[in-house]
Each structure stands twice: as structure tokens, then as C-alpha cells.
Scaffold this motif. Structure first.
Motif, short mmCIF file in Angstrom:
data_model
loop_
_atom_site.label_atom_id
_atom_site.label_comp_id
_atom_site.label_asym_id
_atom_site.label_seq_id
_atom_site.Cartn_x
_atom_site.Cartn_y
_atom_site.Cartn_z
N GLU A 101 0.85 -1.19 0.00
CA GLU A 101 0.00 0.00 0.00
C GLU A 101 0.88 1.24 0.00
O GLU A 101 1.86 1.31 0.75
CB GLU A 101 -0.91 0.02 1.24
CG GLU A 101 -1.94 -1.10 1.28
CD GLU A 101 -3.05 -0.91 0.26
OE1 GLU A 101 -3.13 0.17 -0.36
OE2 GLU A 101 -3.84 -1.86 0.10
N GLU A 102 0.52 2.20 -0.80
CA GLU A 102 1.26 3.46 -0.79
C GLU A 102 0.88 4.25 0.46
O GLU A 102 -0.26 4.19 0.88
CB GLU A 102 0.94 4.25 -2.06
CG GLU A 102 1.35 3.46 -3.30
CD GLU A 102 1.14 4.25 -4.57
OE1 GLU A 102 1.60 5.39 -4.61
OE2 GLU A 102 0.53 3.71 -5.49
N PRO A 103 1.83 4.95 1.03
CA PRO A 103 1.53 5.69 2.26
C PRO A 103 0.52 6.81 2.02
O PRO A 103 0.39 7.28 0.93
CB PRO A 103 2.88 6.25 2.69
CG PRO A 103 3.79 6.13 1.52
CD PRO A 103 3.22 5.11 0.62
#
Ligand code: FES
Length: 103
Positions: A101-103
Motif C-alpha cells: 500500500e502506498e503511504p
């Protein structure tokens, strides 16, 4: 979601486990009968290396103190309330990738 290559299919044969790094995460990769699964590589007990654990069927045993997890779900084998974090896995060609997951 970023898909990051962590291994070649041949790096992790059926019945084996492997410790990998993906975008700063330690990932424990497992091959259960040709199907790949990935858990957070740090054991929730004291940070042991789950990717260096012994895989028996779909259960990995932490090499440090023996906590056991179902690698398909992250479920601890005796404590119902403990489910270890996992990553989605896909195979593209010969590459095994995990989704971060991208931050
Ligand atoms: S660190 Fe994994 S069982 Fe203790």
C-alpha cells in the motif's frame, strides 16, 4: 498499490520459505504447493525472521521461539485473536510480486 518484485518463481520452490525486502518492508514469502503467500517478515512475538522459518504444509514455525502461523491467513495456531499482517501476492511471468500500500 505498488507491485514489487521480490523473487523469481524458482527462488522459492514448493514447501519452502524465503526472506525478502520490498520497499523497506521485510517480507516472508512462502510457497505452499505452488501457491505463493506473503506475511510481514517480523514475527509479532519478538521480531524473529518468519521468512527463515520452517514451513510444514501451510504452517510456518518461527525459528526463534516457535510461534506458528497459517501462512495463508496469518492466523496464529493457538491464539485466535492474533492474526499476523500479510501482503497480497501475484505471479507475473517468472516474477513473484507483493502489493505494498502506498503511504
Ligand atoms: S520471535 Fe517469533 S516466536 Fe519469538
Amino acid at each position: 498499490m505498488n507491485w514489487i518484485t521480490i523473487a523469481q518463481v524458482s527462488d522459492c520452490p514448493p514447501g519452502s520459505s524465503r526472506e525478502c525486502i520490498a520497499a523497506g518492508h521485510i517480507v516472508a514469502l512462502f510457497n505452499v504447493d505452488g501457491q505463493f503467500y506473503a506475511l510481514d517478515g517480523l514475527c509479532p512475538h519478538q521480531g524473529g525472521p518468519l521468512g527463515k522459518g520452517r514451513l510444514t504444509g501451510c504452517v510456518v514455525t518461527c525459528p526463534w521461539h516457535g510461534f506458528q502461523f497459517d501462512v495463508t491467513s496469518g492466523q496464529h495456531q493457538t491464539s485466535k485473536s492474533l492474526v499476523h499482517a500479510s501482503f497480497p501476492v501475484r505471479v507475473t511471468g517468472d516474477e513473484v510480486q507483493v502489493g505494498i500500500e502506498e503511504p
